[in-house]
Write a protein that holds these residues in place. Structure first.
Motif, PDB file in Angstrom:
ATOM      1  N   GLU A  10       0.825  -1.207   0.000  1.00 44.89           N
ATOM      2  CA  GLU A  10       0.000   0.000   0.000  1.00 44.89           C
ATOM      3  C   GLU A  10       0.857   1.254   0.000  1.00 44.89           C
ATOM      4  O   GLU A  10       0.657   2.168  -0.780  1.00 44.89           O
ATOM      5  CB  GLU A  10      -0.915   0.004   1.229  1.00 44.89           C
ATOM      6  N   CYS A  11       1.828   1.303   0.910  1.00 42.09           N
ATOM      7  CA  CYS A  11       2.625   2.531   1.051  1.00 42.09           C
ATOM      8  C   CYS A  11       4.108   2.305   0.763  1.00 42.09           C
ATOM      9  O   CYS A  11       4.867   3.264   0.681  1.00 42.09           O
ATOM     10  CB  CYS A  11       2.446   3.120   2.456  1.00 42.09           C
ATOM     11  N   GLY A  12       4.518   1.054   0.592  1.00 43.80           N
ATOM     12  CA  GLY A  12       5.902   0.783   0.239  1.00 43.80           C
ATOM     13  C   GLY A  12       6.846   0.741   1.413  1.00 43.80           C
ATOM     14  O   GLY A  12       8.040   0.498   1.256  1.00 43.80           O
ATOM     15  N   HIS A  13       6.330   0.954   2.611  1.00 40.00           N
ATOM     16  CA  HIS A  13       7.173   0.939   3.799  1.00 40.00           C
ATOM     17  C   HIS A  13       7.671  -0.476   4.073  1.00 40.00           C
ATOM     18  O   HIS A  13       6.922  -1.441   3.953  1.00 40.00           O
ATOM     19  CB  HIS A  13       6.374   1.457   4.995  1.00 40.00           C
ATOM     20  N   VAL A  14       8.944  -0.588   4.444  1.00 41.62           N
ATOM     21  CA  VAL A  14       9.514  -1.902   4.755  1.00 41.62           C
ATOM     22  C   VAL A  14       9.628  -2.058   6.266  1.00 41.62           C
ATOM     23  O   VAL A  14      10.212  -1.218   6.943  1.00 41.62           O
ATOM     24  CB  VAL A  14      10.890  -2.075   4.097  1.00 41.62           C
ATOM     25  N   THR A  15       9.028  -3.111   6.770  1.00 44.75           N
ATOM     26  CA  THR A  15       9.074  -3.398   8.196  1.00 44.75           C
ATOM     27  C   THR A  15       9.910  -4.646   8.424  1.00 44.75           C
ATOM     28  O   THR A  15       9.738  -5.644   7.741  1.00 44.75           O
ATOM     29  CB  THR A  15       7.654  -3.642   8.736  1.00 44.75           C
ATOM     30  N   SER A  16      10.826  -4.590   9.380  1.00 42.76           N
ATOM     31  CA  SER A  16      11.657  -5.752   9.694  1.00 42.76           C
ATOM     32  C   SER A  16      11.103  -6.473  10.914  1.00 42.76           C
ATOM     33  O   SER A  16      10.725  -5.849  11.900  1.00 42.76           O
ATOM     34  CB  SER A  16      13.090  -5.305   9.980  1.00 42.76           C
ATOM     35  N   PHE A  17      11.036  -7.795  10.818  1.00 42.89           N
ATOM     36  CA  PHE A  17      10.552  -8.598  11.930  1.00 42.89           C
ATOM     37  C   PHE A  17      11.586  -9.656  12.295  1.00 42.89           C
ATOM     38  O   PHE A  17      12.221 -10.231  11.418  1.00 42.89           O
ATOM     39  CB  PHE A  17       9.254  -9.314  11.566  1.00 42.89           C
ATOM     40  N   LEU A  18      11.715  -9.883  13.578  1.00 47.98           N
ATOM     41  CA  LEU A  18      12.491 -11.033  14.030  1.00 47.98           C
ATOM     42  C   LEU A  18      11.497 -12.161  14.281  1.00 47.98           C
ATOM     43  O   LEU A  18      10.541 -11.996  15.027  1.00 47.98           O
ATOM     44  CB  LEU A  18      13.209 -10.706  15.341  1.00 47.98           C
ATOM     45  N   GLU A  19      11.705 -13.283  13.659  1.00 52.69           N
ATOM     46  CA  GLU A  19      10.764 -14.364  13.882  1.00 52.69           C
ATOM     47  C   GLU A  19      11.435 -15.702  13.600  1.00 52.69           C
ATOM     48  O   GLU A  19      12.458 -15.780  12.935  1.00 52.69           O
ATOM     49  CB  GLU A  19       9.532 -14.207  13.006  1.00 52.69           C
ATOM     50  N   LYS A  20      10.826 -16.727  14.125  1.00 55.87           N
ATOM     51  CA  LYS A  20      11.327 -18.068  13.884  1.00 55.87           C
ATOM     52  C   LYS A  20      11.022 -18.469  12.450  1.00 55.87           C
ATOM     53  O   LYS A  20      10.000 -18.085  11.899  1.00 55.87           O
ATOM     54  CB  LYS A  20      10.674 -19.067  14.842  1.00 55.87           C
ATOM     55  N   ALA A  21      11.909 -19.263  11.891  1.00 51.11           N
ATOM     56  CA  ALA A  21      11.683 -19.748  10.533  1.00 51.11           C
ATOM     57  C   ALA A  21      10.389 -20.540  10.493  1.00 51.11           C
ATOM     58  O   ALA A  21      10.094 -21.326  11.392  1.00 51.11           O
ATOM     59  CB  ALA A  21      12.846 -20.615  10.081  1.00 51.11           C
ATOM     60  N   GLY A  22       9.613 -20.309   9.450  1.00 49.75           N
ATOM     61  CA  GLY A  22       8.373 -21.049   9.290  1.00 49.75           C
ATOM     62  C   GLY A  22       7.183 -20.432   9.996  1.00 49.75           C
ATOM     63  O   GLY A  22       6.090 -20.948   9.929  1.00 49.75           O
ATOM     64  N   SER A  23       7.418 -19.311  10.653  1.00 47.19           N
ATOM     65  CA  SER A  23       6.315 -18.647  11.327  1.00 47.19           C
ATOM     66  C   SER A  23       5.266 -18.185  10.326  1.00 47.19           C
ATOM     67  O   SER A  23       5.594 -17.702   9.261  1.00 47.19           O
ATOM     68  CB  SER A  23       6.830 -17.439  12.111  1.00 47.19           C
ATOM     69  N   ARG A  24       4.023 -18.342  10.670  1.00 49.55           N
ATOM     70  CA  ARG A  24       2.945 -17.937   9.760  1.00 49.55           C
ATOM     71  C   ARG A  24       2.182 -16.741  10.306  1.00 49.55           C
ATOM     72  O   ARG A  24       1.044 -16.504   9.934  1.00 49.55           O
ATOM     73  CB  ARG A  24       1.986 -19.114   9.557  1.00 49.55           C
ATOM     74  N   LYS A  25       2.809 -16.024  11.225  1.00 54.32           N
ATOM     75  CA  LYS A  25       2.130 -14.861  11.789  1.00 54.32           C
ATOM     76  C   LYS A  25       1.884 -13.796  10.730  1.00 54.32           C
ATOM     77  O   LYS A  25       2.649 -13.669   9.779  1.00 54.32           O
ATOM     78  CB  LYS A  25       2.993 -14.240  12.894  1.00 54.32           C
ATOM     79  N   ALA A  26       0.850 -13.030  10.948  1.00 52.50           N
ATOM     80  CA  ALA A  26       0.590 -11.902  10.061  1.00 52.50           C
ATOM     81  C   ALA A  26       1.576 -10.787  10.386  1.00 52.50           C
ATOM     82  O   ALA A  26       2.003 -10.631  11.534  1.00 52.50           O
ATOM     83  CB  ALA A  26      -0.834 -11.406  10.257  1.00 52.50           C
ATOM     84  N   HIS A  27       1.948 -10.049   9.352  1.00 54.88           N
ATOM     85  CA  HIS A  27       2.898  -8.961   9.557  1.00 54.88           C
ATOM     86  C   HIS A  27       2.362  -7.687   8.930  1.00 54.88           C
ATOM     87  O   HIS A  27       2.759  -7.317   7.833  1.00 54.88           O
ATOM     88  CB  HIS A  27       4.245  -9.326   8.947  1.00 54.88           C
ATOM     89  N   PRO A  28       1.460  -7.044   9.622  1.00 57.37           N
ATOM     90  CA  PRO A  28       0.903  -5.807   9.078  1.00 57.37           C
ATOM     91  C   PRO A  28       1.956  -4.701   9.031  1.00 57.37           C
ATOM     92  O   PRO A  28       2.879  -4.680   9.831  1.00 57.37           O
ATOM     93  CB  PRO A  28      -0.218  -5.451  10.060  1.00 57.37           C
ATOM     94  N   CYS A  29       1.776  -3.818   8.084  1.00 55.92           N
ATOM     95  CA  CYS A  29       2.677  -2.666   7.941  1.00 55.92           C
ATOM     96  C   CYS A  29       2.644  -1.830   9.216  1.00 55.92           C
ATOM     97  O   CYS A  29       1.576  -1.512   9.731  1.00 55.92           O
ATOM     98  CB  CYS A  29       2.225  -1.832   6.743  1.00 55.92           C
ATOM     99  N   GLU A  30       3.841  -1.490   9.702  1.00 52.97           N
ATOM    100  CA  GLU A  30       3.895  -0.709  10.941  1.00 52.97           C
ATOM    101  C   GLU A  30       3.549   0.755  10.699  1.00 52.97           C
ATOM    102  O   GLU A  30       3.319   1.511  11.629  1.00 52.97           O
ATOM    103  CB  GLU A  30       5.281  -0.825  11.579  1.00 52.97           C
ATOM    104  N   GLN A  31       3.542   1.157   9.448  1.00 52.33           N
ATOM    105  CA  GLN A  31       3.271   2.559   9.133  1.00 52.33           C
ATOM    106  C   GLN A  31       1.795   2.826   8.881  1.00 52.33           C
ATOM    107  O   GLN A  31       1.224   3.769   9.395  1.00 52.33           O
ATOM    108  CB  GLN A  31       4.091   2.990   7.917  1.00 52.33           C
TER     109      GLN A  31
END
Ligand SMILES: [Zn+2]
Length: 66
Positions: A10-31
């Motif tokens: 939507e806005c092109g913002h890049v958000t970095s997440f630390l997560e375990k490999a294979g995680s299926r959590k949602a990662h909504p844009c922080e902006q």
């Protein structure tokens, strides 16, 4: 733990997440909060994770990562 980057479609913002490999959590844009995010290959995480094998060239030529 590897770092994954997600770019918001939507806005092109890049958000970095630390997560375990294979995680299926949602990662909504922080902006903007959009859930339309696309996973990026993080060269930073790859570099940190591969600190024991700094050489980018494989001596045998059979390295799956090369
Ligand atoms: Zn966004």
């Amino acid at each position: 733990m590897p770092i994954f980057e997600y770019q918001c479609k939507e806005c092109g913002h890049v958000t970095s997440f630390l997560e375990k490999a294979g995680s299926r959590k949602a990662h909504p844009c922080e902006q903007c909060g959009s859930r339309k995010t696309e996973k990026l290959i993080s060269t930073f995480a790859a570099r940190v994770g591969g600190s024991s094998s700094e050489s980018s060239s494989c001596p045998t030529g059979t390295c799956p990562l090369s």
